[in-house]
Design an enzyme around this catalytic site. Structure first.
Site, mmCIF file in Angstrom:
data_model
loop_
_atom_site.group_PDB
_atom_site.id
_atom_site.type_symbol
_atom_site.label_atom_id
_atom_site.label_comp_id
_atom_site.label_asym_id
_atom_site.label_seq_id
_atom_site.Cartn_x
_atom_site.Cartn_y
_atom_site.Cartn_z
ATOM 1 C CG HIS A 76 -1.994 -0.949 1.238
ATOM 2 N ND1 HIS A 76 -3.086 -0.861 2.068
ATOM 3 C CD2 HIS A 76 -2.194 -2.046 0.472
ATOM 4 C CE1 HIS A 76 -3.911 -1.871 1.813
ATOM 5 N NE2 HIS A 76 -3.382 -2.608 0.857
ATOM 6 C CE1 TYR A 205 -5.478 3.194 11.689
ATOM 7 C CE2 TYR A 205 -4.842 3.570 9.416
ATOM 8 C CZ TYR A 205 -4.667 2.915 10.609
ATOM 9 O OH TYR A 205 -3.671 1.973 10.742
ATOM 10 N N PRO A 297 -3.801 -0.363 19.195
ATOM 11 C CG PRO A 297 -5.553 -1.768 18.580
ATOM 12 C CD PRO A 297 -4.954 -1.076 19.756
ATOM 13 C CE LYS A 301 4.175 3.284 13.569
ATOM 14 N NZ LYS A 301 4.178 2.715 12.232
ATOM 15 C CE1 TYR A 389 -0.891 3.466 9.716
ATOM 16 C CE2 TYR A 389 -0.155 2.779 7.538
ATOM 17 C CZ TYR A 389 -1.016 2.645 8.619
ATOM 18 O OH TYR A 389 -1.984 1.678 8.602
HETATM 19 P P1 FAD Z 1 3.134 -12.175 21.140
HETATM 20 O O1 FAD Z 1 2.776 -12.157 19.709
HETATM 21 O O2 FAD Z 1 2.156 -11.876 22.165
HETATM 22 O O3 FAD Z 1 3.905 -13.508 21.423
HETATM 23 C C1 FAD Z 1 4.210 -13.956 22.725
HETATM 24 C C2 FAD Z 1 4.288 -15.462 22.743
HETATM 25 O O4 FAD Z 1 4.692 -15.889 24.042
HETATM 26 C C3 FAD Z 1 2.939 -16.115 22.481
HETATM 27 O O5 FAD Z 1 3.086 -17.122 21.495
HETATM 28 C C4 FAD Z 1 2.542 -16.691 23.823
HETATM 29 O O6 FAD Z 1 1.744 -17.863 23.704
HETATM 30 C C5 FAD Z 1 3.896 -16.982 24.435
HETATM 31 N N1 FAD Z 1 3.885 -17.045 25.890
HETATM 32 C C6 FAD Z 1 3.201 -16.267 26.769
HETATM 33 N N2 FAD Z 1 3.453 -16.644 28.025
HETATM 34 C C7 FAD Z 1 4.321 -17.674 27.963
HETATM 35 C C8 FAD Z 1 4.955 -18.477 28.945
HETATM 36 N N3 FAD Z 1 4.733 -18.317 30.246
HETATM 37 N N4 FAD Z 1 5.790 -19.440 28.530
HETATM 38 C C9 FAD Z 1 6.032 -19.646 27.208
HETATM 39 N N5 FAD Z 1 5.447 -18.911 26.233
HETATM 40 C C10 FAD Z 1 4.610 -17.937 26.614
HETATM 41 N N6 FAD Z 1 0.803 -4.657 15.532
HETATM 42 C C11 FAD Z 1 1.250 -4.148 14.360
HETATM 43 O O7 FAD Z 1 2.457 -3.922 14.209
HETATM 44 N N7 FAD Z 1 0.419 -3.872 13.303
HETATM 45 C C12 FAD Z 1 -0.912 -4.069 13.399
HETATM 46 O O8 FAD Z 1 -1.623 -3.861 12.409
HETATM 47 C C13 FAD Z 1 -1.431 -4.562 14.656
HETATM 48 N N8 FAD Z 1 -2.746 -4.785 14.810
HETATM 49 C C14 FAD Z 1 -3.179 -5.413 15.938
HETATM 50 C C15 FAD Z 1 -4.521 -5.711 16.011
HETATM 51 C C16 FAD Z 1 -4.992 -6.379 17.129
HETATM 52 C C17 FAD Z 1 -6.454 -6.668 17.195
HETATM 53 C C18 FAD Z 1 -4.089 -6.772 18.185
HETATM 54 C C19 FAD Z 1 -4.582 -7.535 19.389
HETATM 55 C C20 FAD Z 1 -2.753 -6.469 18.101
HETATM 56 C C21 FAD Z 1 -2.288 -5.783 16.994
HETATM 57 N N9 FAD Z 1 -0.948 -5.489 16.868
HETATM 58 C C22 FAD Z 1 -0.505 -4.881 15.712
HETATM 59 C C23 FAD Z 1 -0.003 -5.823 17.932
HETATM 60 C C24 FAD Z 1 0.777 -7.117 17.672
HETATM 61 O O9 FAD Z 1 -0.106 -8.177 17.432
HETATM 62 C C25 FAD Z 1 1.706 -7.429 18.862
HETATM 63 O O10 FAD Z 1 2.437 -6.280 19.185
HETATM 64 C C26 FAD Z 1 2.674 -8.592 18.540
HETATM 65 O O11 FAD Z 1 1.980 -9.819 18.609
HETATM 66 C C27 FAD Z 1 3.865 -8.637 19.508
HETATM 67 O O12 FAD Z 1 4.669 -9.748 19.246
HETATM 68 P P2 FAD Z 1 5.454 -10.485 20.413
HETATM 69 O O13 FAD Z 1 6.192 -11.594 19.756
HETATM 70 O O14 FAD Z 1 6.197 -9.489 21.215
HETATM 71 O O15 FAD Z 1 4.325 -11.054 21.382
HETATM 72 C C1 DHB Z 2 -4.828 -3.483 11.004
HETATM 73 C C2 DHB Z 2 -4.703 -3.334 12.371
HETATM 74 C C3 DHB Z 2 -4.352 -2.104 12.878
HETATM 75 O O1 DHB Z 2 -4.203 -1.930 14.205
HETATM 76 C C4 DHB Z 2 -4.144 -1.016 12.047
HETATM 77 O O2 DHB Z 2 -3.824 0.171 12.580
HETATM 78 C C5 DHB Z 2 -4.274 -1.172 10.684
HETATM 79 C C6 DHB Z 2 -4.621 -2.424 10.163
HETATM 80 C C7 DHB Z 2 -5.194 -4.810 10.457
HETATM 81 O O3 DHB Z 2 -5.411 -5.735 11.250
HETATM 82 O O4 DHB Z 2 -5.241 -4.965 9.227
#
Ligand code: FAD
Ligand code: DHB
Length: 397
Positions: A76, A205, A297, A301, A389
């Site tokens: 995009h 948005y 979200p 980021k 962004y």
């Molecule tokens: P996680 O993905 O949370 O991974 C952590 C892992 O640790 C998991 O697999 C979990 O099962 C495991 N774990 C937890 N506790 C334990 C334990 N005690 N022992 C062993 N394993 C454990 N981010 C963006 O950049 N762009 C977006 O568009 C965006 N949209 C989002 C939309 C939604 C609805 C949500 C909920 C989040 C969004 N995010 C977005 C945020 C993004 O999903 C998270 O920031 C990302 O998952 C972080 O990655 P991580 O590996 O740090 O943690």
């Molecule tokens: C999506 C999630 C977000 O938080 C965002 O800012 C833009 C897109 C998505 O899930 O596609």
């Protein structure tokens, strides 16, 4: 009986942060083990983020795990903001010297990384129980857990907490050695996946008097949408008709545009919170990604910050193993946090500008509209939105 093994770096969590770190370390000849509480199927099915910054795409590409992302991801070069029934475009490429974002589901990144780690002989222990860090005050930490009915202990040089916001690693740091910053927002997002072709090819948005809405997509056949809701609401209170009614009202523009309606194949509610724990290190325990910080979200980021943390940390670990220098590790928290705080600021700003706050009076509402007018109506405003962004530069040691 306890089964004892050794590795260089023990990683807790197989989300984007843990998997990418393990892969980057492997590319530099550094051994790691990932211990994950959930099953492989669960990790691969968790629907979350969708927007990859240009630096995240570059990192995955250079690390040799970008092939499917380039084939299936949607590039995009702009996004839209809708308010007062009008559309306003932020041309990311024109404003940032050609940079863009790629829409590619987080679970697809996770699938690609798991497949690559396993193909390279990587060690991921899914379904681990009772995961605990021991020896945190010593120079020989250990990761202990139950796996397949056997108690296991992995001795290592470093433990990396990539275990997300609800993980166990952050809590290992003594309370007087860590400071936390926290803001809980008075709303949440109801997110849906719908079998409906996206009605336009860029993200939207939307600010509306009934609340925020976001239009995104996953493929030419699947739309991803979010609608602001009460934080105590349940997804069960949202019938399909109510969801489509609110989405259409909040996203529609006066020129007749509205999202395509289709069958809803997934729905869930996400709370909104800003949180930072600093420093992101205690002795031989390091935190990366959501384990150390989360953002609301709005602005996409979260996963991108997890990736930039891991880029800095993998370089620091490489300096340790290749040059016997702890310089990078000593600077990791400071360098990672500088970028994290800017991501926090952008997410907080986008959230504040676009949502309805229950405590807002008509003056605040006019301030929000004036801000939206300014940020979309001036080149300086759009440039600020665009450079944040697509992703600010990643400082490496
Ligand atoms: P996680 O993905 O949370 O991974 C952590 C892992 O640790 C998991 O697999 C979990 O099962 C495991 N774990 C937890 N506790 C334990 C334990 N005690 N022992 C062993 N394993 C454990 N981010 C963006 O950049 N762009 C977006 O568009 C965006 N949209 C989002 C939309 C939604 C609805 C949500 C909920 C989040 C969004 N995010 C977005 C945020 C993004 O999903 C998270 O920031 C990302 O998952 C972080 O990655 P991580 O590996 O740090 O943690
Ligand atoms: C999506 C999630 C977000 O938080 C965002 O800012 C833009 C897109 C998505 O899930 O596609």
């Amino acid at each position: 009986m306890t089964q004892r093994t050794k590795t260089q770096v023990a990683i807790v969590g197989a989300g984007p942060a843990g998997l990418l770190l393990s892969h980057l370390l492997h590319l530099n000849g550094i051994e790691s083990v990932i211990v994950e509480a959930k099953s492989r199927e669960y990790c691969e099915a968790r629907v979350r983020a969708g927007v990859l910054e240009h630096g995240t795409v570059d990192c995955l590409t250079q690390a040799g795990v970008g092939e499917r992302l380039h084939r299936e991801g949607l590039r995009h070069s702009g996004f839209e903001m809708h308010f007062r029934g009008q559309r306003h475009r932020v041309a990311l490429d024109e404003l940032t010297g050609g940079k863009a974002i790629v829409v590619y589901g987080q679970q697809e990144v996770v699938k690609d990384l798991i497949a690559r780690r396993l193909a390279d002989g990587g060690d991921i222990r899914f379904d681990a129980d009772r995961v605990a860090v021991q020896g945190i005050e010593s120079d020989s930490p250990r990761l202990c857990f139950d796996h397949g009915g056997i108690t296991q202990e992995i001795a290592c040089d470093y433990v990396i907490g990539c275990d997300g916001f609800h993980g166990i690693c952050r809590a290992q740091i003594p309370a007087n050695q860590i400071k936390t910053y926290d803001r809980i927002y008075p709303f949440a997002w109801l997110g849906i996946l719908a079998e409906a072709p996206p009605a336009q090819h860029e993200l939207i948005y939307a600010h509306h008097e009934r609340g925020f809405a976001l239009f995104s997509m996953r493929s030419p056949k699947v739309t991803r949408l979010y609608v602001q809701c009460d934080p105590n609401d349940s997804a069960d209170n949202w019938s399909d008709d109510r969801i489509w009614g609110e989405l259409t009202l909040r996203l529609a523009t006066d020129d007749g545009w509205r999202p395509n309606v289709g069958s809803i194949i997934q729905k869930s509610i996400t709370p909104m919170r800003s949180f930072v724990a600093a420093p992101m290190r205690y002795r031989r325990l390091f935190l990366a990604g959501d384990a150390a910080h989360i953002v609301p979200p709005t602005g996409a980021k979260g996963m991108n910050l997890a990736v930039s943390d891991v880029i800095v940390l993998s370089r620091a670990l490489e300096m340790f193993y290749k040059q016997a220098s702890t310089h990078g590790l000593d600077r990791y928290s400071e360098i990672a946090l500088r970028r994290v705080w800017k991501g926090e600021r952008f997410s907080w700003h986008m959230t504040s500008m676009l949502h309805n706050f229950p405590e807002h009076d008509p003056f605040h509402e006019q301030m929000q509209l004036a801000e939206l007018d300014y940020y979309t109506g001036s080149v300086a405003g759009r440039t600020t939105l665009a450079e944040n962004y697509v992703g600010l530069p990643i400082e490496v040691i």
